[in-house]
Scaffold this motif. Structure first.
Motif, short mmCIF file in Angstrom:
data_model
loop_
_atom_site.label_atom_id
_atom_site.label_comp_id
_atom_site.label_asym_id
_atom_site.label_seq_id
_atom_site.Cartn_x
_atom_site.Cartn_y
_atom_site.Cartn_z
N GLU A 224 0.84 -1.20 0.00
CA GLU A 224 0.00 0.00 0.00
C GLU A 224 0.87 1.25 0.00
O GLU A 224 2.00 1.25 0.51
N THR A 225 0.31 2.32 -0.57
CA THR A 225 0.93 3.64 -0.52
C THR A 225 -0.07 4.62 0.09
O THR A 225 -1.21 4.70 -0.38
N ILE A 226 0.34 5.33 1.14
CA ILE A 226 -0.53 6.29 1.81
C ILE A 226 0.01 7.70 1.55
O ILE A 226 1.12 8.04 1.98
N PRO A 227 -0.74 8.55 0.82
CA PRO A 227 -0.28 9.93 0.57
C PRO A 227 -0.74 10.88 1.66
O PRO A 227 -1.86 10.81 2.15
N ILE A 228 0.14 11.78 2.06
CA ILE A 228 -0.16 12.80 3.07
C ILE A 228 0.34 14.13 2.54
O ILE A 228 1.49 14.23 2.07
N SER B 249 5.62 23.23 2.92
CA SER B 249 4.76 22.44 2.04
C SER B 249 5.32 21.02 2.04
O SER B 249 6.48 20.81 1.68
N LEU B 250 4.50 20.07 2.48
CA LEU B 250 4.98 18.69 2.65
C LEU B 250 4.12 17.72 1.86
O LEU B 250 2.90 17.69 2.01
N ASN B 251 4.76 16.98 1.00
CA ASN B 251 4.15 15.83 0.33
C ASN B 251 4.85 14.58 0.86
O ASN B 251 6.05 14.41 0.66
N LEU B 252 4.10 13.74 1.53
CA LEU B 252 4.68 12.54 2.14
C LEU B 252 3.94 11.30 1.65
O LEU B 252 2.73 11.17 1.87
N ASP B 253 4.65 10.42 0.97
CA ASP B 253 4.11 9.11 0.58
C ASP B 253 4.76 8.04 1.43
O ASP B 253 6.00 7.96 1.52
N VAL B 254 3.94 7.22 2.06
CA VAL B 254 4.43 6.10 2.85
C VAL B 254 4.15 4.82 2.07
O VAL B 254 2.99 4.49 1.79
N GLN B 255 5.20 4.11 1.70
CA GLN B 255 5.06 2.87 0.95
C GLN B 255 5.51 1.71 1.84
O GLN B 255 6.59 1.77 2.44
N PHE B 256 4.68 0.68 1.93
CA PHE B 256 5.07 -0.46 2.75
C PHE B 256 4.41 -1.73 2.21
O PHE B 256 3.39 -1.69 1.53
N GLU B 257 5.03 -2.84 2.52
CA GLU B 257 4.47 -4.14 2.18
C GLU B 257 4.92 -5.14 3.25
O GLU B 257 5.98 -4.98 3.86
N SER C 202 8.79 -4.50 4.66
CA SER C 202 9.65 -3.41 4.17
C SER C 202 8.82 -2.15 4.11
O SER C 202 7.61 -2.19 3.88
N LEU C 203 9.47 -1.03 4.35
CA LEU C 203 8.76 0.24 4.26
C LEU C 203 9.73 1.32 3.81
O LEU C 203 10.95 1.23 4.00
N SER C 204 9.16 2.37 3.22
CA SER C 204 9.95 3.53 2.82
C SER C 204 9.08 4.78 2.95
O SER C 204 7.87 4.73 2.72
N LEU C 205 9.71 5.88 3.34
CA LEU C 205 9.06 7.18 3.42
C LEU C 205 9.58 8.03 2.27
O LEU C 205 10.79 8.09 2.04
N LEU C 206 8.67 8.70 1.57
CA LEU C 206 9.07 9.57 0.47
C LEU C 206 8.59 10.99 0.77
O LEU C 206 7.58 11.45 0.22
N PRO C 207 9.26 11.70 1.67
CA PRO C 207 8.82 13.06 1.99
C PRO C 207 9.52 14.09 1.09
O PRO C 207 10.75 14.15 1.01
N THR C 208 8.72 14.89 0.40
CA THR C 208 9.25 16.04 -0.31
C THR C 208 8.86 17.28 0.48
O THR C 208 7.69 17.66 0.52
N ALA C 209 9.82 17.87 1.15
CA ALA C 209 9.57 19.02 2.01
C ALA C 209 10.16 20.27 1.38
O ALA C 209 11.34 20.29 1.03
N THR C 210 9.32 21.29 1.23
CA THR C 210 9.78 22.57 0.71
C THR C 210 9.57 23.62 1.80
O THR C 210 8.44 23.89 2.20
N LEU C 211 10.67 24.19 2.29
CA LEU C 211 10.62 25.25 3.30
C LEU C 211 10.78 26.59 2.59
O LEU C 211 11.83 26.87 2.02
#
Length: 730
Positions: free
Chosen positions: A569-573, A602-610, A619-628
């Motif tokens: 699953e991928t959870i977008p935040i 501005s934060l785009n965070l995708d959490v991918q795990f299986e 396994s899991l990975s965080l994909l945070p794109t943070a713009t300050l």
């Protein structure tokens, strides 16, 4: 700015001079272009006559300004009147004098030197001498001030010249001295070119010459002190009180926007534009509730990207009418996605109205899917509301009820709300009732929120030990971009733990991925976001499997991960919030200068795990794109001319921590990948003139002239910070 200052001594009382004053032929200039503050003509006054009470020792006791004068006219006259203030002492004497003027209340060092034709009086002070500023938000730790006035008094006792020179530098926007000191040394960074501060310097020179000609004041204008004091047409105050009033007027004065609909449309199309966001927020904050109609129209449109952008703007406007719109079109919306954006926007309000608190409380106890997120926001609001004392009565019963029902999800929600409240609503020791001696799945799932609250309260941290994962590894890495005074940091850590024997009856494993960013701007340092994802299996029972996200020190997202076999699953935040919005107004020579500092995330965070339970793997990975995005500035607004310096820039990064456990293969691995796009920061000076066709009735800002003082850039990079694998050995 140039002007002719005319002063007439109307009367001499027993202990003061009674003087009339006004400025004539006032011109302001920018980029070699002059603009007059009045219709063209000879000896044109700047509004109505003003009056000054000045004691024989040089102290200005009171001033009186006409209520018909615009705020800016009063500011300029107040600055001119203040330049006349001095303190006469004997030649050769050095003394310290309490001074009250538009800057504030401070102890000034006064020195007098006798010369052949005049007594030269020098008055100096720095920020360390200031007891109180006229802008109550300013603290001596915020600024560096070097100010001096040299006044020449002739042998006849009349002021001949007055020269004012003031320098102000904004160095610290953190009003917590302890926190500021803790971060004043900065961080290890890749460059020192961003080690800058915002500053402004003002000089005022007055050369008074006696004239025997006719007075420009009509006899009917020359009122007595008693007449002025009784007149409803004048504002009578001390220099200090006049400064306080002028600062309030300056803070309320909005930047003029001639086509507000076009400006709002332009910003909603580019909602990350910090300059446009700040200008619109100032515009609407200074106007009555009816002026918010353009925003209400867009909220009614139902266009979700536009509605989300307007909700963010309402939080920056930070007024009760803005909060009312956020409640009506955000929290009370039928769409969960809009409710979510309204909840997230509410974190940016610096003051929380009872109406907003009530609406958030109602949403937190509703059956809406957003109720849990609303409870987190409610806890955060108590720290910014006059109703903070109600927090224990609101949050403690929720925690106790959840404990009695053995409702893990409700317990963790109440705990995070308590942490967000930031008040001592519960004793840390009392949290021990949640952790029983036996380690069943309920207590295991609560370890994370309990530890979070304990850490938040900075209490004695009774660590929750875990003997179920003796084989474990933790790895971390990151980067800091910028200088010592302006920088952003991005870092990640990963944890993978198992028991030694991957083939034993109960194979225990847990993987944790953490990602975070922080920012430093003029000694203000904070963690902008922190996220953590946990997944594992302990004695065949799920561990504290959840996603936790914190923005600017407050939890806003906490959701469990599913416990089903072989899922992916991928959870977008997503969120956009303002963490810092400071404005300071200080008098520099003749006029007030406004300093600003802002930071948004501005934060785009995708959490991918299986996970596959039968294969004992996760396994899991965080994909945070943070713009300050940050901004700063120092602006002088001379009614028809505005000028200043502004700092604009953004730091962006995608830092991806990945972690896995493959029990069937007896293998553990972690990796962190860093992606930093090119970064830019600019410090520039600007000025423009208001071009008026019919005096002030048909005006528009002319072309803006810019000059770049600093154009900093960072080329960006893509790199693997670490990549490790281990074999699990019995």
């Amino acid at each position: 700015m140039t002007a002719l200052m005319v002063i007439q001594v109307v009367d001499i009382d027993t202990d003061y001079y009674w003087m009339s004053m006004n400025l004539y032929n006032v011109d302001v200039e920018a980029n070699n272009t002059k603009q007059s503050l009045h219709p063209q003509g000879q000896m044109q006054p700047l509004g109505d006559i003003a009056f000054i009470w000045q004691s024989f020792n040089g102290t200005v006791l009171r001033v009186a300004f006409s209520r018909n004068d615009p705020d800016f006219f009063i500011e300029v006259k107040l600055g001119a009147a203040n330049a006349l203030q001095t303190h006469v002492v004997a030649p050769g004497k050095n003394t310290s004098v309490l001074t009250l003027d538009p800057v504030g209340a401070y102890m000034a060092d006064v020195v007098a030197v006798g010369e052949k034709s005049a007594l030269m009086i020098t008055k100096n002070f720095t920020q360390s001498n200031v007891v109180r500023f006229t802008d109550p938000t300013v603290d001596p730790d915020n600024v560096v001030i070097s100010a001096g006035t040299v006044t020449a008094i002739g042998l006849d006792g009349v002021i001949k010249t007055a020269n004012v020179d003031q320098f102000v530098q904004l160095v610290n926007v953190n009003n917590n001295p302890a926190a500021a000191a803790a971060h004043s040394s900065g961080a290890d960074t890749n460059t020192s070119s961003l080690d800058i501060n915002l500053s402004s310097r003002g000089r005022l020179e007055i050369d008074l010459q006696s004239q025997n000609g006719p007075s420009p004041f009509n006899q009917s204008q020359l009122l007595t002190p008693q007449q002025v004091m009784r007149s409803p047409n004048f504002i009578v105050s001390s220099l200090f009180e006049a400064g306080v009033n002028a600062v309030k007027a300056k803070r309320a004065h909005a930047s003029r926007i001639h086509d507000i609909d076009a400006a709002v449309d332009a910003w909603t199309a580019e909602p990350k534009n910090e300059r446009s966001l700040s200008a619109l927020a100032r515009y609407f904050a200074a106007r009555p509730a009816a002026a918010l109609l353009p925003l209400e129209t867009r909220l009614k449109s139902g266009n979700r990207p536009i509605v989300a952008a307007v909700l963010h703007l309402l939080a920056r406007i930070d007024t009760e009418p803005a909060q009312a719109l956020l409640v009506a079109y955000g929290l009370e919306s039928a769409a969960d996605s809009i409710r979510q954006q309204a909840i997230l926007a509410s974190y940016s309000f610096t003051r929380v109205s009872p109406a907003l608190l009530k609406a958030m409380r109602e949403l937190s106890v509703s059956s809406s899917p957003m109720s849990r997120m609303a409870l987190f926001a409610l806890g955060s609001m108590y720290g910014r509301s006059e109703l903070a004392s109600e927090a224990p009565a609101e949050l403690l019963p929720r925690l106790k009820t959840a404990i009695q029902r053995n409702d893990v999800r409700a317990v963790s929600a109440a705990l995070y709300a308590i942490a967000n409240a930031g008040t001592d609503v519960i004793d840390v020791e009392d949290l021990g009732i949640i952790l029983a001696a036996d380690r069943n799945s309920v207590q295991k799932a609560l370890i994370q929120p309990v530890e979070y609250v304990v850490n938040k309260y900075a209490a004695a941290q009774a660590a929750v030990t875990d003997n179920d994962l003796p084989y474990n590894h933790t790895w971390g890495g990151g980067i800091v971009v910028g200088g010592r005074k302006i920088n952003a940091g991005f870092n990640a850590t990963t944890f993978a733990g198992t028991n030694f024997n991957c083939n034993q009856t109960y194979f225990n494993y847990e993987v944790i991925g953490t990602s975070a960013s922080n920012v430093t701007l003029f000694r203000w340092h904070t963690t902008t976001f922190w996220s953590q994802t946990v997944y594992g299996l302990i004695n065949s029972q799920p561990a504290a499997n959840r996603i936790l996200v914190e923005i600017f020190g407050k939890v806003f997202y906490d959701e469990p991960l599913p416990s089903v076999d072989c899922f992916q699953e991928t959870i977008p935040i997503f969120t956009q919030q303002t963490g810092l919005n400071k404005q300071y107004t200080l008098w520099i020579s003749v006029i007030p200068v406004t300093f600003t500092a802002t930071v948004s995330l501005s934060l785009n965070l995708d959490v991918q795990f299986e996970a596959c339970l039968d294969k004992l793997s996760a396994s899991l990975s965080l994909l945070p794109t943070a713009t300050l995005t940050f901004g700063g500035g120092a602006e002088v607004n001379l009614l028809v001319v505005r000028a200043g310096i502004r700092l604009e820039g953004s730091f962006s990064s995608t830092l991806v921590p990945e972690v896995y456990v493959y029990g069937s293969e007896c293998e553990v691995g972690v990796q962190a990948t860093l992606q930093v796009p090119p970064q830019e920061v600019a410090l520039e000076g600007y000025s423009d003139i208001d071009i008026c066709t019919l005096w002030v009735f048909d005006c528009h800002w002319g072309p803006e002239y810019d000059h770049k003082f600093l154009d900093w850039s960072y080329p960006g990079q893509n790199t693997v910070l670490y990549n490790k694998q281990w074999q699990i050995h019995a």
